[in-house]
Motif scaffolding. Structure first.
Motif, PDB file in Angstrom:
ATOM      1  N   VAL A  32       0.877  -1.240   0.035  1.00 42.80           N
ATOM      2  CA  VAL A  32      -0.294  -0.059   0.068  1.00 42.80           C
ATOM      3  C   VAL A  32       0.849   1.227   0.154  1.00 42.80           C
ATOM      4  CG1 VAL A  32      -1.686   1.115   1.341  1.00 42.80           C
ATOM      5  CG2 VAL A  32      -1.850  -1.026   1.075  1.00 42.80           C
ATOM      6  N   ASP A  33       1.842   1.111   0.736  1.00 43.71           N
ATOM      7  CA  ASP A  33       2.756   2.450   0.871  1.00 43.71           C
ATOM      8  C   ASP A  33       3.401   2.511  -0.761  1.00 43.71           C
ATOM      9  OD1 ASP A  33       2.327   2.665   3.700  1.00 43.71           O
ATOM     10  OD2 ASP A  33       4.273   1.609   4.132  1.00 43.71           O
ATOM     11  N   LYS A  34       4.022   1.359  -1.126  1.00 41.85           N
ATOM     12  CA  LYS A  34       4.485   1.702  -2.632  1.00 41.85           C
ATOM     13  C   LYS A  34       3.412   2.318  -3.352  1.00 41.85           C
ATOM     14  CE  LYS A  34       7.645  -2.349  -2.358  1.00 41.85           C
ATOM     15  NZ  LYS A  34       8.026  -3.379  -2.657  1.00 41.85           N
ATOM     16  N   GLU A  35       2.221   1.809  -3.401  1.00 48.08           N
ATOM     17  CA  GLU A  35       1.126   2.451  -4.278  1.00 48.08           C
ATOM     18  C   GLU A  35       0.705   3.618  -4.113  1.00 48.08           C
ATOM     19  OE1 GLU A  35      -1.694   1.909  -7.591  1.00 48.08           O
ATOM     20  OE2 GLU A  35      -0.278   0.526  -6.884  1.00 48.08           O
ATOM     21  N   TRP A  36       0.776   4.445  -2.946  1.00 47.07           N
ATOM     22  CA  TRP A  36       0.634   5.688  -2.361  1.00 47.07           C
ATOM     23  C   TRP A  36       1.915   6.506  -3.011  1.00 47.07           C
ATOM     24  CZ3 TRP A  36      -0.560  10.274  -1.096  1.00 47.07           C
ATOM     25  CH2 TRP A  36       0.054  11.219  -0.474  1.00 47.07           C
ATOM     26  N   LYS A  37       3.001   6.195  -2.850  1.00 46.11           N
ATOM     27  CA  LYS A  37       4.148   6.944  -3.306  1.00 46.11           C
ATOM     28  C   LYS A  37       4.296   7.118  -5.054  1.00 46.11           C
ATOM     29  CE  LYS A  37       7.089   5.582   0.636  1.00 46.11           C
ATOM     30  NZ  LYS A  37       8.194   4.820   0.861  1.00 46.11           N
ATOM     31  N   SER A  38       3.626   5.896  -5.637  1.00 45.71           N
ATOM     32  CA  SER A  38       3.593   5.846  -6.948  1.00 45.71           C
ATOM     33  C   SER A  38       2.498   7.019  -7.418  1.00 45.71           C
ATOM     34  CB  SER A  38       3.164   4.292  -7.368  1.00 45.71           C
ATOM     35  OG  SER A  38       3.207   4.713  -8.902  1.00 45.71           O
ATOM     36  N   LEU A  39       1.485   7.088  -6.599  1.00 48.46           N
ATOM     37  CA  LEU A  39       0.334   7.975  -7.108  1.00 48.46           C
ATOM     38  C   LEU A  39       0.819   9.181  -6.784  1.00 48.46           C
ATOM     39  CD1 LEU A  39      -2.763   5.864  -5.590  1.00 48.46           C
ATOM     40  CD2 LEU A  39      -2.486   6.530  -7.946  1.00 48.46           C
ATOM     41  N   LEU A  40       1.444   9.574  -5.924  1.00 40.92           N
ATOM     42  CA  LEU A  40       1.985  10.949  -5.408  1.00 40.92           C
ATOM     43  C   LEU A  40       2.985  11.273  -6.340  1.00 40.92           C
ATOM     44  CD1 LEU A  40       2.126  13.381  -3.416  1.00 40.92           C
ATOM     45  CD2 LEU A  40       3.929  12.035  -2.228  1.00 40.92           C
ATOM     46  N   ARG A  41       3.875  10.592  -6.971  1.00 40.86           N
ATOM     47  CA  ARG A  41       4.697  10.701  -8.088  1.00 40.86           C
ATOM     48  C   ARG A  41       4.021  11.159  -9.286  1.00 40.86           C
ATOM     49  NH1 ARG A  41       7.817   6.593  -5.984  1.00 40.86           N
ATOM     50  NH2 ARG A  41       7.073   5.200  -7.659  1.00 40.86           N
ATOM     51  N   THR A  42       3.052  10.501  -9.816  1.00 40.01           N
ATOM     52  CA  THR A  42       2.097  10.560 -10.831  1.00 40.01           C
ATOM     53  C   THR A  42       1.318  11.902 -10.814  1.00 40.01           C
ATOM     54  OG1 THR A  42       1.954   8.178 -11.394  1.00 40.01           O
ATOM     55  CG2 THR A  42       0.556   9.679 -12.407  1.00 40.01           C
ATOM     56  N   LEU A  43       0.706  11.970  -9.779  1.00 38.07           N
ATOM     57  CA  LEU A  43      -0.056  13.253  -9.472  1.00 38.07           C
ATOM     58  C   LEU A  43       0.749  14.698  -9.519  1.00 38.07           C
ATOM     59  CD1 LEU A  43      -2.731  11.770  -6.965  1.00 38.07           C
ATOM     60  CD2 LEU A  43      -3.500  12.613  -9.650  1.00 38.07           C
ATOM     61  N   SER A  44       1.931  14.618  -8.924  1.00 39.63           N
ATOM     62  CA  SER A  44       2.672  15.787  -8.831  1.00 39.63           C
ATOM     63  C   SER A  44       3.214  16.096 -10.214  1.00 39.63           C
ATOM     64  CB  SER A  44       4.034  15.463  -7.988  1.00 39.63           C
ATOM     65  OG  SER A  44       3.627  15.028  -6.744  1.00 39.63           O
ATOM     66  N   SER A  45       3.391  14.904 -11.294  1.00 38.84           N
ATOM     67  CA  SER A  45       3.874  15.220 -12.552  1.00 38.84           C
ATOM     68  C   SER A  45       2.574  15.847 -13.434  1.00 38.84           C
ATOM     69  CB  SER A  45       4.222  14.047 -13.133  1.00 38.84           C
ATOM     70  OG  SER A  45       5.182  13.284 -12.680  1.00 38.84           O
TER      71      SER A  45
END
Length: 235
Positions: free
Chosen positions: A160-173
């Motif tokens: 879940v933590d990995k998925e959260w960090k991936s979403l954060l990177r994508t949305l920041s982009s």
């Protein structure tokens, strides 16, 4: 006819378990609905989630008082005392999970009210499914006193933590590439963060179950330690 003390005590413990599971069932329904309304914006479903959050709060207050009463009246020892203390701690995490599910629903409502024919910038169903699976396993582990399944919940939080960090990177982009998406991306970040926090709460509760079953506190000791302690009773 006066009920025998030991029988009453057994009934008290069963009431605590069943009420905790009922509370968990309401939170699970809230989370299921919250993940759905991110995509659908269903106003009726959102209103239902807000009502369910009130139920969770009521169950927390009811169960908290009941546990304190049982401790004062029965003066439990050993494993029964662990159950009562574990349940008290789990209550807080369960109630906060309900709060986070409510936040997701409210944020989804705002997104759909702000944007006509709204479609999320990113897929949230995957992280939602991961967290729902954690909550399912958690309730199963509590119902069956299964430390091994509880340890699986502790490990699942890493994904879940990995998925959260991936979403954060994508949305920041998205925000960097097109500032017009900034407001929407920020809302989705908060949604993803709430889902990640529910995962954290599930992990906390799973660690309490391991303590309940095995009598060893595995908080802050890592996944491998949790798994080792959980297996000791199943060998």
């Amino acid at each position: 006819m006066i009920e025998h003390t030991s029988k009453r005590y057994e009934n008290d413990l069963e009431t605590i378990r069943s009420t905790m599971l009922r509370m968990g069932g309401v939170v699970h329904a809230m989370l299921t609905g919250s993940v759905e309304v991110i995509e659908t914006g269903d106003a009726e479903k959102i209103a239902q989630i807000l009502d369910q959050e009130k139920q969770v709060n009521e169950l927390e207050v009811e169960l908290d008082g009941y546990i304190v009463e049982v401790i004062a009246r029965q003066q439990p020892t050993a494993v029964d005392l662990r159950l009562l203390f574990a349940a008290l701690k789990m209550l807080t995490d369960m109630e906060r999970s309900g709060d986070e599910a409510e936040k997701v629903a409210k944020m989804a409502r705002r997104l759909h009210e702000t944007h006509s024919h709204y479609e999320p910038l990113v897929e949230m169903r995957h992280i939602g499914t991961l967290v729902l699976s954690m909550l399912n396993k958690l309730l199963d582990a509590f119902a069956r006193n299964d430390a091994v399944v509880a340890a699986e919940v502790v490990r699942a939080d890493k994904q879940v933590d990995k998925e959260w960090k991936s979403l954060l990177r994508t949305l920041s982009s998205y925000m960097i590439e097109d500032p017009r998406h900034t407001s929407e991306a920020i809302d989705l970040i908060f949604i993803a963060r709430s889902l990640e926090r529910i995962g954290d709460h599930a992990k906390n509760m799973a660690e309490r179950i391991i303590y309940l079953v095995q009598g060893e506190d595995v908080r802050h000791k890592g996944v491998k330690k949790a798994e080792k302690v959980a297996r000791e009773g199943s060998l």
